[in-house]
Enzyme design. Sequence first.
Site, PDB file in Angstrom:
ATOM      1  N   HIS A 115      -0.508  -0.392 -70.229  1.00 22.30           N
ATOM      2  CA  HIS A 115       0.737  -1.663 -70.380  1.00 22.30           C
ATOM      3  C   HIS A 115       0.211  -2.262 -68.906  1.00 22.30           C
ATOM      4  O   HIS A 115       0.127  -3.414 -69.202  1.00 22.30           O
ATOM      5  CB  HIS A 115       2.004  -1.320 -70.694  1.00 22.30           C
ATOM      6  N   HIS A 138      -1.342  -5.995 -68.502  1.00 21.08           N
ATOM      7  CA  HIS A 138      -0.652  -7.022 -67.644  1.00 21.08           C
ATOM      8  C   HIS A 138      -1.593  -7.480 -66.724  1.00 21.08           C
ATOM      9  O   HIS A 138      -1.817  -8.935 -66.582  1.00 21.08           O
ATOM     10  CB  HIS A 138       0.399  -6.521 -66.992  1.00 21.08           C
ATOM     11  N   HIS A 188      -0.118   6.345 -71.001  1.00 19.04           N
ATOM     12  CA  HIS A 188      -0.034   5.237 -72.236  1.00 19.04           C
ATOM     13  C   HIS A 188       0.736   4.091 -71.316  1.00 19.04           C
ATOM     14  O   HIS A 188       0.360   2.904 -71.373  1.00 19.04           O
ATOM     15  CB  HIS A 188       0.802   5.725 -73.080  1.00 19.04           C
ATOM     16  N   GLU A 189       1.632   4.433 -70.593  1.00 17.20           N
ATOM     17  CA  GLU A 189       2.391   3.365 -69.716  1.00 17.20           C
ATOM     18  C   GLU A 189       1.772   2.677 -68.907  1.00 17.20           C
ATOM     19  O   GLU A 189       1.785   1.131 -68.485  1.00 17.20           O
ATOM     20  CB  GLU A 189       3.668   3.999 -69.207  1.00 17.20           C
TER      21      GLU A 189
END
Length: 212
Positions: free
Chosen positions: A90, A94, A86-87
């Site tokens: 991100h 980006h 999940h991280e």
Amino acid sequence: ALILSGWAQTKGKRSYAKYAKVPSSTGLTGAEIAQRILNSNGLNAVQIERVGGFLGDHYDPSKRVLRLSPDVYAGRSVAAAGIAAHECGHALQHQAAYTPLVLRQTLAPAAIWGSNLSWILILAGLFLNLTGLTWVGIGLFSLAVLFSLITLPVEFDASKRAKAILPSLGLVGPRDRDGVAAVLNAAAMTYVAAAATAVLQLIYFLMRANSS
């Protein structure tokens, strides 16, 4: 709002606690999974750091650093795999200049200031019967509400990316997928609850301001 927030937090912690005890079929740690996802997407420059705290996992776009809590960084569980992915989601946002993430980054400073100052101005305005001061506070609080709403598509999209990329890279087995989905879906509910709470608070402030 308090009941919804409490329920979401409890559900999230229970889902994590359950699947933190279920070993991932690949036996990889969260850090190893994150590194493979980043490398496979040309994000070799993104650093992975271990940070303290419980579930303090996050991606810092300003420094291009993925920070994982101890249980996720070194964990070999289904929960660790889901959170690490999940991280990474991100980081992929980006890389792609995902519009909601860009908007959230842009709004973040104003939302932080708005959240901190709004309560003081609203309460002072209501207590001193200064309607103008109350509305200034409500305007600042609205920035924090907008930030919470923009956070929803950012978090949902990161989880969607995680659910897709884990099996595509062979980082989880078929039996792990339901657990990953359960952990990420429960985590998403905490953001829904936070946004709903913020909206309800804004409505309450508007009602108080209009009745004063």
